[in-house]
Every structure is written in structure tokens, then in C-alpha cells.
Design an enzyme around this catalytic site. Structure first.
Site, PDB file in Angstrom:
ATOM      1  N   ASP A 284       0.867  -1.162   0.000  1.00  0.00           N
ATOM      2  CA  ASP A 284       0.000   0.000   0.000  1.00  0.00           C
ATOM      3  C   ASP A 284       0.915   1.225   0.000  1.00  0.00           C
ATOM      4  OD1 ASP A 284      -2.374   1.585   0.296  1.00  0.00           O
ATOM      5  OD2 ASP A 284      -1.919   1.759   2.423  1.00  0.00           O
TER       6      ASP A 284
ATOM      7  N   ASP B  97      -0.101   5.120   0.951  1.00  0.00           N
ATOM      8  CA  ASP B  97      -0.298   6.112   2.007  1.00  0.00           C
ATOM      9  C   ASP B  97      -0.218   5.468   3.387  1.00  0.00           C
ATOM     10  OD1 ASP B  97      -0.819   8.159   0.082  1.00  0.00           O
ATOM     11  OD2 ASP B  97      -2.852   7.376  -0.132  1.00  0.00           O
TER      12      ASP B  97
END
Length: 246
Positions: A17, A19
Site C-alpha cells: 500500500d 499512504d
């Protein structure tokens, strides 16, 4: 952390991922969401304020419009979905989502972004070890963030909110995005590693059949990450460096 953590340097592929995992943009997202929902709830006379707990429960890890709808539903609010072309001032799910995106983009361009030092160090080690890497992010701003942070070239695959919308991939926690990331990277989820900080993202990777799902606790909490399917928990990616003390 005392638990035994996976050796990512031997993985067939690693999907990250973005953020909150590679870059501290989760904080920028959180501030943008706070600004938008504070305004919306105040204007609509909703007495229960928006909080960080709402971010982690309803917004974190999801595609933007799904996050808006989920958050509003928690306050028993239903409004028209609208269109992706809705202007930011439109009182629709898409309008509110676009309002948030404008606030995020303005903050990103004015403040810039740099990767977490531990995340950058891990990316450098994995690239040196020849491990295929990709990004699976619900954000439509992923390409801009990766470029701004100077880490785009580490990844051969980026499955982001733009790809998800184009290819009709369901939002995390559905398995679609992480399944597509593995497919594009050319690895089976059963021999791949996912690295996520959002409960929805951990659940997505677990549902997609990833052998290892590393939860990065940036605020969601280890219990919530484990309950969603994390096989190990770290507080920073420096814990996964070769030779790191676990």
C-alpha cells in the site's frame, strides 16, 4: 517487536500500500478529510463530530467515494451518488469526494512529500535483492505521490484508484485490487507478501489469498489489523530490513 517477521528479501513478490506504508501521506489525507467532513457535518446540523476513529473505521484504505458513502452512512445520511465529474461544491458523494481530493492535492503540492526513511531503505534492499515490487493503493493520486516522493521507479506495477475505476475493481476490503496487483506482477498471491496499514487493505490482501500480510500499525491498532488478517505487525518498515532486530 518480539514476533518472528517474514524475510521479504526471499519473497516471490511484494505488493505495498502507499499512504501510511511508504509515505506519510496518510496524515495529509486525514487532515483533508477532517476539513471536509467538519464543514459538511456542521452545515447539515449533525451533532456527532467527525474524528480520527471515523477515518480508520470508514475511510482508511477505501476508494474515495466509497469512503464518503461509508462515513455518511455511519451518521444515517444518504445523499445522491452523483457523477465523477461533479464539481467540488456539489452536495453528492462524488462532489464531497472531489472536494476532499482538491484539498489533498493543494496540500501535497504546497508541502511536498518524502518517503518514510525505513520504507525507502527497505525498497532499496529489495531492489538490490531482485524482488519484484508493486503498489496497490486506493488513491487516485498514487502516481503523483510516488513521483513527488521520488520512488516511482522501484515499482513495475501500480494498481491505484484510477486503475480500479477503469477496470471496475471493487474497493478494499474486497480482494479485487490485491488480486489484480499479484496478477500484473506475475506472482501467485499464495507466495507473495502484502504490506498494509489499513484494516480494509489487510482484509483485501487476506481475502486475495496472500501467504503473508504484514500490518503496519500507524494508528489502526494491532488488534484490528490482526482481526482483519495480518500475519505479522510492525510499527515501521525498518523492522523488515535485513539484519534488523525483531
Amino acid at each position: 517487536m518480539s514476533e518472528t517477521l517474514p524475510d521479504l528479501h526471499r519473497a516471490a513478490g511484494v505488493l505495498f500500500d502507499l499512504d501510511g506504508v511508504l509515505t506519510p501521506t496518510a496524515e495529509v489525507h486525514m487532515r483533508a478529510w477532517q476539513h471536509v467532513f467538519d464543514d459538511v457535518l456542521a452545515r447539515w446540523g449533525v451533532t456527532e463530530p467527525y474524528s480520527d476513529a471515523d477515518y480508520f473505521a470508514y475511510v482508511d484504505g477505501k476508494k474515495r467515494y466509497d469512503g464518503v458513502a461509508s462515513m455518511l452512512r455511519s451518521r444515517n445520511i444518504e445523499i445522491p451518488w452523483g457523477e465523477v465529474t461533479d464539481p467540488p461544491q456539489a452536495e453528492t458523494v462524488c462532489g464531497i469526494g472531489n472536494r476532499k481530493n482538491a484539498a489533498f492535492a493543494a496540500a501535497l503540492r504546497s508541502e511536498g512529500i518524502a518517503p518514510f526513511p525505513g520504507s525507502l531503505a527497505l525498497l532499496e534492499q529489495l531492489r538490490a535483492a531482485g524482488v519484484p515490487m508493486g503498489v496497490v493503493s486506493s488513491s487516485k493520486n498514487a502516481q503523483e505521490v510516488l513521483g513527488s516522493a521520488g520512488i516511482r521507479d522501484f515499482f513495475t506495477v501500480v494498481v491505484d484508484g484510477v486503475v480500479a475505476e477503469r477496470d471496475h475493481l471493487a474497493s478494499k476490503p474486497a480482494p479485487d485490487m490485491f488480486a489484480e496487483g499479484a496478477r500484473m506482477l506475475g506472482v501467485e498471491p499464495s507466495v507473495a507478501v502484502a504490506v498494509e496499514d489499513a484494516v480494509a487493505g489487510v482484509a483485501s490482501a487476506a481475502a486475495a489469498g496472500y501467504a503473508v500480510v504484514v500490518g503496519v500499525d500507524r494508528g489502526a491498532g494491532p488488534q484490528a489489523l490482526r482481526a482483519a488478517g495480518a500475519t505479522g505487525i510492525v510499527d515501521d518498515l525498518s523492522r523488515l530490513l535485513a539484519g534488523a532486530s525483531h
